[in-house]
Enzyme design. Structure first.
Site, PDB file in Angstrom:
ATOM      1  N   ARG A 231       0.845  -1.188   0.000  1.00 49.92           N
ATOM      2  CA  ARG A 231       0.000   0.000   0.000  1.00 49.92           C
ATOM      3  C   ARG A 231       0.883   1.241   0.000  1.00 49.92           C
ATOM      4  O   ARG A 231       1.936   1.273   0.646  1.00 49.92           O
ATOM      5  CB  ARG A 231      -0.894   0.034   1.236  1.00 49.92           C
ATOM      6  CG  ARG A 231      -2.108  -0.855   1.149  1.00 49.92           C
ATOM      7  CD  ARG A 231      -3.129  -0.355   0.105  1.00 49.92           C
ATOM      8  NE  ARG A 231      -4.300  -1.208   0.035  1.00 49.92           N
ATOM      9  CZ  ARG A 231      -4.505  -2.170  -0.865  1.00 49.92           C
ATOM     10  NH1 ARG A 231      -3.603  -2.413  -1.793  1.00 49.92           N
ATOM     11  NH2 ARG A 231      -5.608  -2.890  -0.843  1.00 49.92           N
ATOM     12  N   HIS A 279      -1.285   0.853  -9.743  1.00 56.40           N
ATOM     13  CA  HIS A 279      -2.011  -0.057  -8.839  1.00 56.40           C
ATOM     14  C   HIS A 279      -2.683  -1.194  -9.620  1.00 56.40           C
ATOM     15  O   HIS A 279      -3.897  -1.388  -9.560  1.00 56.40           O
ATOM     16  CB  HIS A 279      -3.046   0.704  -8.005  1.00 56.40           C
ATOM     17  CG  HIS A 279      -3.459  -0.051  -6.768  1.00 56.40           C
ATOM     18  ND1 HIS A 279      -3.727   0.544  -5.570  1.00 56.40           N
ATOM     19  CD2 HIS A 279      -3.654  -1.384  -6.551  1.00 56.40           C
ATOM     20  CE1 HIS A 279      -4.060  -0.366  -4.665  1.00 56.40           C
ATOM     21  NE2 HIS A 279      -4.020  -1.559  -5.252  1.00 56.40           N
TER      22      HIS A 279
HETATM   23  P1  NDP Z   1      -1.654 -11.449   4.337  1.00 49.30           P
HETATM   24  O1  NDP Z   1      -2.550 -10.950   5.401  1.00 49.30           O
HETATM   25  O2  NDP Z   1      -1.816 -12.862   3.870  1.00 49.30           O
HETATM   26  O3  NDP Z   1      -0.134 -11.254   4.745  1.00 49.30           O
HETATM   27  C1  NDP Z   1       0.344 -10.104   5.377  1.00 49.30           C
HETATM   28  C2  NDP Z   1       1.761 -10.349   5.842  1.00 49.30           C
HETATM   29  O4  NDP Z   1       2.273  -9.128   6.385  1.00 49.30           O
HETATM   30  C3  NDP Z   1       1.854 -11.409   6.933  1.00 49.30           C
HETATM   31  O5  NDP Z   1       2.990 -12.196   6.780  1.00 49.30           O
HETATM   32  C4  NDP Z   1       1.984 -10.552   8.208  1.00 49.30           C
HETATM   33  O6  NDP Z   1       2.665 -11.174   9.277  1.00 49.30           O
HETATM   34  C5  NDP Z   1       2.812  -9.403   7.676  1.00 49.30           C
HETATM   35  N1  NDP Z   1       2.694  -8.240   8.552  1.00 49.30           N
HETATM   36  C6  NDP Z   1       1.579  -7.532   8.857  1.00 49.30           C
HETATM   37  N2  NDP Z   1       1.874  -6.552   9.744  1.00 49.30           N
HETATM   38  C7  NDP Z   1       3.195  -6.669  10.003  1.00 49.30           C
HETATM   39  C8  NDP Z   1       4.082  -5.968  10.843  1.00 49.30           C
HETATM   40  N3  NDP Z   1       3.688  -4.933  11.608  1.00 49.30           N
HETATM   41  N4  NDP Z   1       5.371  -6.360  10.872  1.00 49.30           N
HETATM   42  C9  NDP Z   1       5.790  -7.410  10.129  1.00 49.30           C
HETATM   43  N5  NDP Z   1       4.999  -8.113   9.299  1.00 49.30           N
HETATM   44  C10 NDP Z   1       3.712  -7.746   9.248  1.00 49.30           C
HETATM   45  O7  NDP Z   1      -1.853 -10.449   3.100  1.00 49.30           O
HETATM   46  P2  NDP Z   1      -1.596 -10.728   1.542  1.00 49.30           P
HETATM   47  O8  NDP Z   1      -0.257 -11.325   1.383  1.00 49.30           O
HETATM   48  O9  NDP Z   1      -2.751 -11.418   0.934  1.00 49.30           O
HETATM   49  O10 NDP Z   1      -1.630  -9.235   0.964  1.00 49.30           O
HETATM   50  C11 NDP Z   1      -0.716  -8.255   1.415  1.00 49.30           C
HETATM   51  C12 NDP Z   1      -1.127  -6.880   0.944  1.00 49.30           C
HETATM   52  O11 NDP Z   1      -0.889  -6.741  -0.456  1.00 49.30           O
HETATM   53  C13 NDP Z   1      -2.608  -6.535   1.062  1.00 49.30           C
HETATM   54  O12 NDP Z   1      -2.956  -6.191   2.382  1.00 49.30           O
HETATM   55  C14 NDP Z   1      -2.738  -5.372   0.109  1.00 49.30           C
HETATM   56  O13 NDP Z   1      -2.466  -4.163   0.791  1.00 49.30           O
HETATM   57  C15 NDP Z   1      -1.644  -5.631  -0.919  1.00 49.30           C
HETATM   58  N6  NDP Z   1      -2.184  -5.948  -2.240  1.00 49.30           N
HETATM   59  C16 NDP Z   1      -1.854  -5.133  -3.288  1.00 49.30           C
HETATM   60  C17 NDP Z   1      -2.309  -5.420  -4.554  1.00 49.30           C
HETATM   61  C18 NDP Z   1      -1.902  -4.591  -5.721  1.00 49.30           C
HETATM   62  O14 NDP Z   1      -2.427  -4.794  -6.822  1.00 49.30           O
HETATM   63  N7  NDP Z   1      -0.947  -3.683  -5.555  1.00 49.30           N
HETATM   64  C19 NDP Z   1      -3.183  -6.577  -4.808  1.00 49.30           C
HETATM   65  C20 NDP Z   1      -3.452  -7.366  -3.652  1.00 49.30           C
HETATM   66  C21 NDP Z   1      -2.976  -7.051  -2.405  1.00 49.30           C
HETATM   67  P3  NDP Z   1       2.041 -12.497   9.999  1.00 49.30           P
HETATM   68  O15 NDP Z   1       2.191 -13.585   8.966  1.00 49.30           O
HETATM   69  O16 NDP Z   1       2.892 -12.709  11.158  1.00 49.30           O
HETATM   70  O17 NDP Z   1       0.615 -12.175  10.304  1.00 49.30           O
HETATM   71  C1  OXD Z   2      -6.092  -5.528  -3.311  1.00 52.42           C
HETATM   72  C2  OXD Z   2      -5.650  -4.566  -4.316  1.00 52.42           C
HETATM   73  O1  OXD Z   2      -5.995  -5.263  -2.114  1.00 52.42           O
HETATM   74  O2  OXD Z   2      -5.960  -4.756  -5.523  1.00 52.42           O
HETATM   75  O3  OXD Z   2      -6.561  -6.620  -3.713  1.00 52.42           O
HETATM   76  O4  OXD Z   2      -4.958  -3.604  -3.988  1.00 52.42           O
END
Ligand code: NDP
Ligand code: OXD
Length: 316
Positions: A231, A279
């Site tokens: 993000r 994005h």
């Molecule tokens: P998940 O919830 O599966 O994974 C999030 C990861 O981030 C986990 O490993 C989590 O740790 C880690 N995390 C969260 N907070 C912290 C912190 N404070 N310190 C360290 N690690 C942290 O999410 P996804 O992988 O499915 O998606 C990730 C993000 O990608 C989404 O939230 C979205 O913002 C973004 N996204 C962007 C897209 C785009 O087109 N640009 C499309 C889709 C998603 P833990 O495993 O320990 O919980």
């Molecule tokens: C998502 C994105 O969160 O597209 O799936 O950013």
């Protein structure tokens, strides 16, 4: 029972997909119907991207909220979000694969200095550049969730040294895993290419800042690179711009921005070593989303269970 859709994805109004998957439900297209004050009393489920603030709280029979994307920060922006109603995010193999494609593409663009070859091509200039090998380059994956793990595994197959960082401790084959505040410095110190696939929460807001950039290795096989498709709120663009100007960063690939669309006059557009995409790293596929929502609703109606629930306290 009715399903409410408030997903105003740019121009992709393939809402018929929801009718197809749930032919017996009334599907309300909020953006199209709101001016006619549709009856919302029977809405049990809502699929939203950036919901109109207060809309979800106004639904008297709402049982489950579905995010139309993997991220949910945009839903938390609603000050009246009913936090006692389960929130489910979108997890989908095609979305995961798309993200990994984008991340691997960006890592290879920087490894192979493709931007320089592009410029040379336009100048009709034949020049071989120094070529580090992938196994000399360390990738640091911030976030080892659905997306981070998949991308880390694929980068591993490409031969990169891959490290990962998450909130809780993880075990991913072939990936050296770090966790929490305690593991952050050691992780950053081994990240020639830092990839951010973190959700936006209070803890991850502004994490990609000048202090972090200073902790990236300046003696690696390539100049430090930041790649962010998590993000935009996690990056401090002024700090990134300064680091690109003073050479602390060798390059960036950014798919997300503090403000979207990225302003016309942002300096980020003009750096030769900045790759900017709007994005689109992993866009949700509407028909996959409709199938996913229909499947979850069927299961929920018969068992009361849901997958991929968001932890409301953690914020992701
Ligand atoms: P998940 O919830 O599966 O994974 C999030 C990861 O981030 C986990 O490993 C989590 O740790 C880690 N995390 C969260 N907070 C912290 C912190 N404070 N310190 C360290 N690690 C942290 O999410 P996804 O992988 O499915 O998606 C990730 C993000 O990608 C989404 O939230 C979205 O913002 C973004 N996204 C962007 C897209 C785009 O087109 N640009 C499309 C889709 C998603 P833990 O495993 O320990 O919980
Ligand atoms: C998502 C994105 O969160 O597209 O799936 O950013």
């Amino acid at each position: 029972m009715a399903l409410l859709l408030d997903i105003n994805f740019d121009g992709r109004n393939k809402f018929g997909e929801f009718h197809k998957e749930m032919p017996d439900e009334r599907v309300i297209h909020w953006q199209k119907e709101k001016d006619h004050n549709p009856d919302l009393s029977s809405v049990r489920y809502a699929v939203v991207w950036k919901p109109q603030p207060g809309l979800l709280a106004s639904l008297p029979d709402l049982r489950v909220i579905f995010s139309a994307g993997a991220g949910v920060d945009h839903i938390f922006e609603d000050p009246k979000l009913p936090k006692d109603i389960p929130l489910v995010r979108f997890v989908d193999p095609d979305l995961t694969n798309r993200m990994s494609e984008w991340v691997v593409l960006q890592c290879l663009m920087h490894l192979r200095q493709q931007r320089k070859y592009d410029r040379n091509q336009f100048k009709h200039h034949w020049q071989e550049l120094d070529q580090p090998i992938a196994s000399d380059v360390r990738i640091g994956m911030m976030g080892l969730g659905e997306l981070g793990c998949n991308a880390a595994e694929k980068l591993n197959v490409m031969g990169f040294q891959v490290n990962g960082w998450s909130r809780s401790k993880k075990y991913v084959e072939g990936v050296q895993c770090f966790s929490g505040e305690g593991g952050f410095d050691a992780f950053l110190g081994q990240s020639d290419i830092l990839v951010c696939l973190l959700p936006l929460t209070d803890r991850t807001t502004g994490i990609l800042n000048a202090g972090l950039i200073k902790r990236l290795p300046q003696n690696g096989a390539i100049r430090p690179v930041i790649i962010n498709a998590g993000r935009g709120g996690s990056q401090v663009e002024a700090d990134i711009i300064e680091a690109l100007q003073n050479g602390m960063l060798g390059g960036v690939s950014l798919d997300v921005f503090e403000t979207e669309p990225l302003a016309d006059d942002s300096p980020l557009w003009d750096f030769e070593n900045a790759i900017i995409t709007p994005h689109v790293a992993a866009t949700s596929n509407i028909s996959a989303l409709a199938k996913y929502v229909a499947g979850q609703i069927t299961r929920y109606e018969s068992t009361g269970k849901l997958n991929n629930l968001v932890d409301m306290a953690r914020g992701y």
